[in-house]
Design a protein around this motif. Structure first.
Motif, PDB file in Angstrom:
ATOM      1  N   PHE A 277       0.872  -1.176   0.000  1.00  0.00           N
ATOM      2  CA  PHE A 277       0.000   0.000   0.000  1.00  0.00           C
ATOM      3  C   PHE A 277       0.903   1.219   0.000  1.00  0.00           C
ATOM      4  CE2 PHE A 277       0.878  -0.872   4.480  1.00  0.00           C
ATOM      5  CZ  PHE A 277       1.201   0.394   4.978  1.00  0.00           C
ATOM      6  N   ILE A 278       0.309   2.377  -0.267  1.00  0.00           N
ATOM      7  CA  ILE A 278       1.090   3.606  -0.147  1.00  0.00           C
ATOM      8  C   ILE A 278       0.533   4.409   1.028  1.00  0.00           C
ATOM      9  CG2 ILE A 278       1.811   5.750  -1.272  1.00  0.00           C
ATOM     10  CD1 ILE A 278       1.708   4.313  -3.923  1.00  0.00           C
ATOM     11  N   GLY A 279       1.424   4.789   1.913  1.00  0.00           N
ATOM     12  CA  GLY A 279       1.047   5.673   3.018  1.00  0.00           C
ATOM     13  C   GLY A 279       1.309   7.097   2.546  1.00  0.00           C
ATOM     14  N   LEU A 280       0.278   7.905   2.546  1.00  0.00           N
ATOM     15  CA  LEU A 280       0.432   9.286   2.062  1.00  0.00           C
ATOM     16  C   LEU A 280       0.479  10.255   3.240  1.00  0.00           C
ATOM     17  CD1 LEU A 280       0.221  11.697   0.048  1.00  0.00           C
ATOM     18  CD2 LEU A 280      -2.244  11.316  -0.007  1.00  0.00           C
ATOM     19  N   ASN A 281       1.608  10.969   3.347  1.00  0.00           N
ATOM     20  CA  ASN A 281       1.699  12.079   4.299  1.00  0.00           C
ATOM     21  C   ASN A 281       1.583  13.351   3.481  1.00  0.00           C
ATOM     22  OD1 ASN A 281       2.368  10.081   6.104  1.00  0.00           O
ATOM     23  ND2 ASN A 281       4.262  11.037   6.819  1.00  0.00           N
ATOM     24  N   HIS A 282       0.616  14.179   3.801  1.00  0.00           N
ATOM     25  CA  HIS A 282       0.455  15.378   2.980  1.00  0.00           C
ATOM     26  C   HIS A 282       0.208  16.615   3.834  1.00  0.00           C
ATOM     27  CE1 HIS A 282      -0.445  17.955  -0.346  1.00  0.00           C
ATOM     28  NE2 HIS A 282      -1.585  18.303   0.227  1.00  0.00           N
ATOM     29  N   TYR A 283       0.973  17.660   3.554  1.00  0.00           N
ATOM     30  CA  TYR A 283       0.833  18.918   4.288  1.00  0.00           C
ATOM     31  C   TYR A 283       0.781  20.153   3.397  1.00  0.00           C
ATOM     32  CZ  TYR A 283       1.843  16.267   8.503  1.00  0.00           C
ATOM     33  OH  TYR A 283       1.784  15.355   9.528  1.00  0.00           O
ATOM     34  N   ASN A 284       1.416  20.082   2.219  1.00  0.00           N
ATOM     35  CA  ASN A 284       1.579  21.314   1.456  1.00  0.00           C
ATOM     36  C   ASN A 284       1.329  21.182  -0.034  1.00  0.00           C
ATOM     37  OD1 ASN A 284       4.207  20.765   3.300  1.00  0.00           O
ATOM     38  ND2 ASN A 284       3.356  22.778   3.747  1.00  0.00           N
ATOM     39  N   ARG A 285       0.873  22.313  -0.603  1.00  0.00           N
ATOM     40  CA  ARG A 285       0.991  22.437  -2.050  1.00  0.00           C
ATOM     41  C   ARG A 285       2.126  23.404  -2.322  1.00  0.00           C
ATOM     42  NH1 ARG A 285      -3.575  26.513  -4.613  1.00  0.00           N
ATOM     43  NH2 ARG A 285      -3.427  28.106  -2.998  1.00  0.00           N
ATOM     44  N   ASN A 286       2.599  23.414  -3.565  1.00  0.00           N
ATOM     45  CA  ASN A 286       3.664  24.316  -3.948  1.00  0.00           C
ATOM     46  C   ASN A 286       3.274  24.891  -5.307  1.00  0.00           C
ATOM     47  OD1 ASN A 286       6.113  25.432  -4.955  1.00  0.00           O
ATOM     48  ND2 ASN A 286       7.296  24.092  -3.604  1.00  0.00           N
ATOM     49  N   VAL A 287       2.936  26.173  -5.310  1.00  0.00           N
ATOM     50  CA  VAL A 287       2.454  26.780  -6.552  1.00  0.00           C
ATOM     51  C   VAL A 287       3.650  27.276  -7.363  1.00  0.00           C
ATOM     52  CG1 VAL A 287       1.026  28.607  -7.538  1.00  0.00           C
ATOM     53  CG2 VAL A 287       0.244  27.381  -5.501  1.00  0.00           C
ATOM     54  N   ILE A 288       3.656  26.872  -8.641  1.00  0.00           N
ATOM     55  CA  ILE A 288       4.781  27.180  -9.523  1.00  0.00           C
ATOM     56  C   ILE A 288       4.381  28.301 -10.487  1.00  0.00           C
ATOM     57  CG2 ILE A 288       6.214  26.222 -11.374  1.00  0.00           C
ATOM     58  CD1 ILE A 288       5.809  23.470 -10.066  1.00  0.00           C
ATOM     59  N   ASP A 289       5.244  29.318 -10.572  1.00  0.00           N
ATOM     60  CA  ASP A 289       5.050  30.367 -11.572  1.00  0.00           C
ATOM     61  C   ASP A 289       6.424  30.972 -11.854  1.00  0.00           C
ATOM     62  OD1 ASP A 289       3.702  31.914 -13.359  1.00  0.00           O
ATOM     63  OD2 ASP A 289       3.051  33.412 -11.887  1.00  0.00           O
ATOM     64  N   ASN A 290       7.102  30.426 -12.838  1.00  0.00           N
ATOM     65  CA  ASN A 290       8.498  30.791 -13.135  1.00  0.00           C
ATOM     66  C   ASN A 290       9.394  30.600 -11.917  1.00  0.00           C
ATOM     67  OD1 ASN A 290       8.040  31.430 -15.763  1.00  0.00           O
ATOM     68  ND2 ASN A 290       7.612  33.593 -15.321  1.00  0.00           N
ATOM     69  N   GLY A 291       9.048  29.696 -11.054  1.00  0.00           N
ATOM     70  CA  GLY A 291       9.788  29.448  -9.818  1.00  0.00           C
ATOM     71  C   GLY A 291       8.836  28.760  -8.858  1.00  0.00           C
TER      72      GLY A 291
END
Ligand code: FCB
Length: 425
Positions: A277-291
């Motif tokens: 199975f995959i254990g998913l730890n999730h806390y953040n998104r990271n928005v990309i815009d030329n960086g």
């Protein structure tokens, strides 16, 4: 008001880790804390200018005592009380970790009393109808292996296999779900790329060595568990970031695919079929815009992290190509007021439900964390708990968000006033 129904068998739970809650540790982190507490306290002000909540925590965060894990939540002694709380909240699964430094304080010498204590914990969970999810390594190391280089020591994978074998021989009868490693990428990058966590050795070469040592360690542990208990379910807890493009330009696409491959897929691809199975730890998104990190940050948690519960939808959907059951092994926010958390949990669960409707095989959700605990190099000022813990008396108090989460767990239903559905960018 729309009502969402979760399937029978979906596990609602909470997660913790040994070093963060047990207290009384003697491992590489407890040693490091003693040497670094003054520095961390002195540097804290300078490292948090971007956190709008800083003033609320300044006093605690500038105090060196904040950086010593010490007695933590004293869960080594109070685990029955913790498990009663799980029961009161109708949670049917608990993720916790075994402290390797307690089990094997000296190389090759195992402490049977410590093993017995974990056996009692597992049986005590089972007696309450709570499914244990046992993590074998949540970052802390016995001193003897740390002194030889820790995860970059030549024989790390083999020593981890021997430790795993011992645990599985002793506790395997009572455990179905094993998580070999917690967030191998987070711990390796903080230790060897940022040079912020023990052993603070900044080197790209050592970072790669750490990642590959952990891939080998996982693979050997997976084989050791399956050899003895073929029906056991074994995976890792993988930190996944939802990389999102602000605009779908060619350059943003390129940045997104590189980041997604390196951070989200590399480790999982390398361990391949050695995971059930995959254990998913999730806390953040990271928005990309030329960086990177161009997040709007309209609202932030106490940590200063962007408040955006819906990003979990993307993190889940991006795991579906692996065609494995998914357990969300960590997800939560630091919020001392508990106001944000009361909004966060239902919105997160709605996004999880949405992913399930879209075909993702999600089988459980573990809120991080059951208790306010020791948050690594940030210490105690961040409060991730469903339950607050008094730092002097260790008294536990159940927060309102936990009560509503408990109701969702009991009824398997969630009433949500406003459904924010997200499609993949
Ligand atoms: C995760 C860790 C966990 C806790 C949370 C907030 O990356 O696995 O121990 O620190 O973050």
């Amino acid at each position: 008001m729309p009502v969402l129904k979760f399937p029978d068998g979906f596990l609602f739970g909470a997660a913790t880790a040994s070093h963060q809650i047990e207290g009384g540790q003697c491992n590489d982190w407890s040693e490091w804390e003693k040497k670094n507490a003054d520095r961390l306290a002195a540097e804290s002000e300078a490292s948090f200018p971007w956190n709008p909540n800083w003033k609320k925590f300044e006093e605690e965060a500038t105090d060196p005592k904040n950086y010593i894990s010490g007695s933590a939540c004293d869960s080594w002694n109070r685990y029955e009380e913790d498990f009663d709380i799980l029961g009161e909240l109708h949670l049917k699964a608990y993720r916790f970790s075994i402290e390797w430094s307690r089990i094997e304080p000296q190389e090759g010498i195992f402490d049977e009393e410590a093993i017995d204590r974990y056996r009692l914990m597992i049986r005590s969970l089972r007696a309450r109808g709570i499914e244990p999810f046992v993590t074998l390594w949540h970052w802390t190391l016995p001193l003897w292996i740390a002194h030889r280089g820790g995860v970059v020591a030549q024989d790390f994978p083999e020593r981890f296999r021997l430790y795993t074998e011992k645990i599985v021989a002793s506790l395997g009868e009572d455990v179905t779900f094993w998580i070999t490693l917690n967030e191998p990428d987070v711990v390796s990058s903080h230790a060897y790329l940022k040079g912020a966590w023990p052993p603070q050795r900044k080197s790209y070469f050592l970072f790669l060595k750490a990642i590959h040592g952990l891939i080998d360690a996982h693979t050997l542990a997976y084989q050791a568990i399956k050899e003895k208990y073929p029906a056991a379910q074994v995976g890792i807890a993988k930190h996944q970031v939802a990389f999102e493009m602000k605009r779908p330009t060619l350059f943003n696409r390129l940045l997104k695919s590189i980041a997604h491959y390196c951070w989200n897929r590399y480790f999982l691809n390398r361990i391949g079929n050695h995971q059930d199975f995959i254990g998913l730890n999730h806390y953040n998104r990271n928005v990309i815009d030329n960086g990177f990190n161009k997040n709007p940050n309209e609202r932030q948690t106490d940590f200063g992290w962007e408040y955006y519960p819906e990003s979990i939808f993307q993190a889940i959907m991006e795991l579906t190509p692996y065609d494995k059951p998914i357990y969300i092994t960590e997800n939560g926010i630091a919020d001392a007021s508990d106001m944000l958390r009361q909004d966060f949990i239902p919105r997160t669960l709605a996004a999880v439900h949405h992913a399930m409707e879209e075909g993702a095989d999600v089988r459980g959700f573990f809120y991080w964390s059951l208790l306010d605990n020791f948050e690594w190099d940030k210490g105690y000022w961040l409060r991730f708990g469903l339950v607050s813990v008094d730092r002097k008396t260790h008294d536990r108090t159940i927060r309102p968000s936990a009560r509503s989460y408990g109701e969702t767990a009991r009824t398997r239903t969630l009433e949500i006033p406003l459904l924010k559905k997200k499609t993949l960018a």
